[in-house]
Motif scaffolding. Sequence first.
Motif, PDB file in Angstrom:
ATOM      1  N   HIS A   1      28.162 -27.735  21.791  1.00 40.98           N
ATOM      2  CA  HIS A   1      27.543 -28.998  22.203  1.00 40.98           C
ATOM      3  C   HIS A   1      28.613 -30.097  22.268  1.00 40.98           C
ATOM      4  CE1 HIS A   1      24.520 -32.109  22.672  1.00 40.98           C
ATOM      5  NE2 HIS A   1      25.103 -32.766  21.696  1.00 40.98           N
ATOM      6  N   ALA A   2      29.440 -30.180  21.255  1.00 33.31           N
ATOM      7  CA  ALA A   2      30.510 -31.189  21.232  1.00 33.31           C
ATOM      8  C   ALA A   2      31.530 -30.939  22.341  1.00 33.31           C
ATOM      9  CB  ALA A   2      31.195 -31.206  19.862  1.00 33.31           C
ATOM     10  N   MET A   3      31.773 -29.675  22.655  1.00 36.49           N
ATOM     11  CA  MET A   3      32.714 -29.342  23.729  1.00 36.49           C
ATOM     12  C   MET A   3      32.166 -29.852  25.066  1.00 36.49           C
ATOM     13  SD  MET A   3      34.223 -25.596  24.842  1.00 36.49           S
ATOM     14  CE  MET A   3      32.619 -24.954  25.298  1.00 36.49           C
ATOM     15  N   VAL A   4      30.891 -29.627  25.326  1.00 32.89           N
ATOM     16  CA  VAL A   4      30.286 -30.037  26.587  1.00 32.89           C
ATOM     17  C   VAL A   4      30.101 -31.554  26.646  1.00 32.89           C
ATOM     18  CG1 VAL A   4      28.176 -29.888  27.989  1.00 32.89           C
ATOM     19  CG2 VAL A   4      29.157 -27.826  26.973  1.00 32.89           C
ATOM     20  N   GLU A   5      29.573 -32.133  25.575  1.00 27.00           N
ATOM     21  CA  GLU A   5      29.239 -33.560  25.577  1.00 27.00           C
ATOM     22  C   GLU A   5      30.451 -34.472  25.410  1.00 27.00           C
ATOM     23  OE1 GLU A   5      26.175 -34.917  26.167  1.00 27.00           O
ATOM     24  OE2 GLU A   5      25.554 -32.863  26.619  1.00 27.00           O
ATOM     25  N   GLU A   6      31.414 -34.057  24.583  1.00 30.47           N
ATOM     26  CA  GLU A   6      32.524 -34.940  24.227  1.00 30.47           C
ATOM     27  C   GLU A   6      33.890 -34.419  24.663  1.00 30.47           C
ATOM     28  OE1 GLU A   6      32.167 -35.361  19.976  1.00 30.47           O
ATOM     29  OE2 GLU A   6      29.990 -35.398  20.162  1.00 30.47           O
TER      30      GLU A   6
ATOM     31  N   ILE B   1      23.578 -29.303   4.527  1.00 32.53           N
ATOM     32  CA  ILE B   1      24.627 -28.517   5.168  1.00 32.53           C
ATOM     33  C   ILE B   1      24.736 -28.857   6.650  1.00 32.53           C
ATOM     34  CG2 ILE B   1      25.348 -26.174   5.794  1.00 32.53           C
ATOM     35  CD1 ILE B   1      24.112 -25.246   3.118  1.00 32.53           C
ATOM     36  N   LEU B   2      23.594 -28.995   7.319  1.00 30.11           N
ATOM     37  CA  LEU B   2      23.627 -29.293   8.753  1.00 30.11           C
ATOM     38  C   LEU B   2      24.331 -30.621   9.029  1.00 30.11           C
ATOM     39  CD1 LEU B   2      20.051 -28.135   9.803  1.00 30.11           C
ATOM     40  CD2 LEU B   2      22.201 -26.868   9.919  1.00 30.11           C
ATOM     41  N   GLY B   3      24.111 -31.602   8.172  1.00 27.75           N
ATOM     42  CA  GLY B   3      24.795 -32.888   8.316  1.00 27.75           C
ATOM     43  C   GLY B   3      26.288 -32.762   8.075  1.00 27.75           C
ATOM     44  N   ASN B   4      26.666 -31.935   7.091  1.00 25.07           N
ATOM     45  CA  ASN B   4      28.084 -31.688   6.839  1.00 25.07           C
ATOM     46  C   ASN B   4      28.743 -31.017   8.044  1.00 25.07           C
ATOM     47  OD1 ASN B   4      29.030 -32.636   4.260  1.00 25.07           O
ATOM     48  ND2 ASN B   4      27.709 -31.136   3.278  1.00 25.07           N
ATOM     49  N   ILE B   5      28.062 -30.051   8.655  1.00 24.19           N
ATOM     50  CA  ILE B   5      28.614 -29.343   9.812  1.00 24.19           C
ATOM     51  C   ILE B   5      28.822 -30.312  10.972  1.00 24.19           C
ATOM     52  CG2 ILE B   5      28.103 -27.623  11.605  1.00 24.19           C
ATOM     53  CD1 ILE B   5      26.590 -26.046   9.364  1.00 24.19           C
ATOM     54  N   THR B   6      27.785 -31.060  11.297  1.00 22.54           N
ATOM     55  CA  THR B   6      27.868 -32.008  12.408  1.00 22.54           C
ATOM     56  C   THR B   6      28.967 -33.038  12.163  1.00 22.54           C
ATOM     57  OG1 THR B   6      25.514 -31.712  12.825  1.00 22.54           O
ATOM     58  CG2 THR B   6      26.538 -33.661  13.779  1.00 22.54           C
ATOM     59  N   GLY B   7      29.041 -33.541  10.949  1.00 19.25           N
ATOM     60  CA  GLY B   7      30.068 -34.523  10.604  1.00 19.25           C
ATOM     61  C   GLY B   7      31.472 -33.958  10.695  1.00 19.25           C
ATOM     62  N   ALA B   8      31.648 -32.722  10.231  1.00 21.23           N
ATOM     63  CA  ALA B   8      32.974 -32.095  10.269  1.00 21.23           C
ATOM     64  C   ALA B   8      33.452 -31.895  11.704  1.00 21.23           C
ATOM     65  CB  ALA B   8      32.945 -30.758   9.534  1.00 21.23           C
ATOM     66  N   ILE B   9      32.551 -31.484  12.577  1.00 21.09           N
ATOM     67  CA  ILE B   9      32.923 -31.295  13.985  1.00 21.09           C
ATOM     68  C   ILE B   9      33.253 -32.646  14.623  1.00 21.09           C
ATOM     69  CG2 ILE B   9      32.019 -30.599  16.255  1.00 21.09           C
ATOM     70  CD1 ILE B   9      30.524 -28.320  14.715  1.00 21.09           C
ATOM     71  N   LYS B  10      32.434 -33.643  14.350  1.00 18.58           N
ATOM     72  CA  LYS B  10      32.668 -34.979  14.899  1.00 18.58           C
ATOM     73  C   LYS B  10      33.993 -35.562  14.414  1.00 18.58           C
ATOM     74  CE  LYS B  10      30.729 -39.592  15.042  1.00 18.58           C
ATOM     75  NZ  LYS B  10      30.026 -40.570  14.264  1.00 18.58           N
ATOM     76  N   ASP B  11      34.344 -35.298  13.160  1.00 23.06           N
ATOM     77  CA  ASP B  11      35.537 -35.886  12.548  1.00 23.06           C
ATOM     78  C   ASP B  11      36.824 -35.086  12.781  1.00 23.06           C
ATOM     79  OD1 ASP B  11      34.026 -37.971  11.576  1.00 23.06           O
ATOM     80  OD2 ASP B  11      33.902 -37.194   9.533  1.00 23.06           O
ATOM     81  N   SER B  12      36.759 -34.015  13.566  1.00 18.50           N
ATOM     82  CA  SER B  12      37.921 -33.151  13.769  1.00 18.50           C
ATOM     83  C   SER B  12      38.404 -33.209  15.217  1.00 18.50           C
ATOM     84  CB  SER B  12      37.591 -31.704  13.403  1.00 18.50           C
ATOM     85  OG  SER B  12      37.226 -31.632  12.032  1.00 18.50           O
ATOM     86  N   ALA B  13      39.710 -33.234  15.385  1.00 22.60           N
ATOM     87  CA  ALA B  13      40.288 -33.249  16.731  1.00 22.60           C
ATOM     88  C   ALA B  13      40.041 -31.938  17.459  1.00 22.60           C
ATOM     89  CB  ALA B  13      41.791 -33.533  16.655  1.00 22.60           C
ATOM     90  N   ASN B  14      39.976 -30.824  16.730  1.00 24.32           N
ATOM     91  CA  ASN B  14      39.768 -29.488  17.293  1.00 24.32           C
ATOM     92  C   ASN B  14      38.817 -28.710  16.406  1.00 24.32           C
ATOM     93  OD1 ASN B  14      42.215 -29.205  19.329  1.00 24.32           O
ATOM     94  ND2 ASN B  14      43.049 -30.080  17.445  1.00 24.32           N
ATOM     95  N   VAL B  15      38.176 -27.720  17.008  1.00 26.11           N
ATOM     96  CA  VAL B  15      37.358 -26.779  16.246  1.00 26.11           C
ATOM     97  C   VAL B  15      37.972 -25.400  16.440  1.00 26.11           C
ATOM     98  CG1 VAL B  15      35.088 -25.726  15.968  1.00 26.11           C
ATOM     99  CG2 VAL B  15      35.269 -28.163  16.548  1.00 26.11           C
TER     100      VAL B  15
END
Length: 142
Positions: free
Chosen positions: A96-101, A59-73
């Motif tokens: 984390h993605a908001m701050v880093e990317e 599940i954690l990998g799915n979450i990280t991947g979904a955030i990485k693969d999406s233009a917005n959260v």
Amino acid sequence: MPLQLQKAKNTQGFPYDFFVIHSAKDAEWVNYTLLAKLEGEEGLKGCIADRDFQLGKPILGNITGAIKDSANVLIILTPDLVQSRWCKHEMNEAFHAMVEEGKPVISVLLMDCEVPDELKNITYLDARKYFDWEHLLQHIQQ
């Protein structure tokens, strides 16, 4: 629940226009109101756990991947989301993605609840009395 579209509309090349963080207890609203509008009427491509997460993958990998693969959260704020351990993890990944990317994180206050500290300094859409779809769409499609 609408069938997932084949191609996202964003111009940045992300596979999804948005990923939705929500409590499982709010799935009916997400599936039949939010997705019906954003995917069904507006033709945007969303990612939600129940439909789009890869079976057999952690599940954690799915979450990280979904955030990485999406233009917005999108974060759908409700009392159930605030109490969910999995949603807290998803939100931490999104922050984390908001701050880093520079990943856009759009919060929608759907019901009265305690807004998490991480979101208190971020402007959110207050949809408790009126849902401003145009405002939300404007920011998803930027």
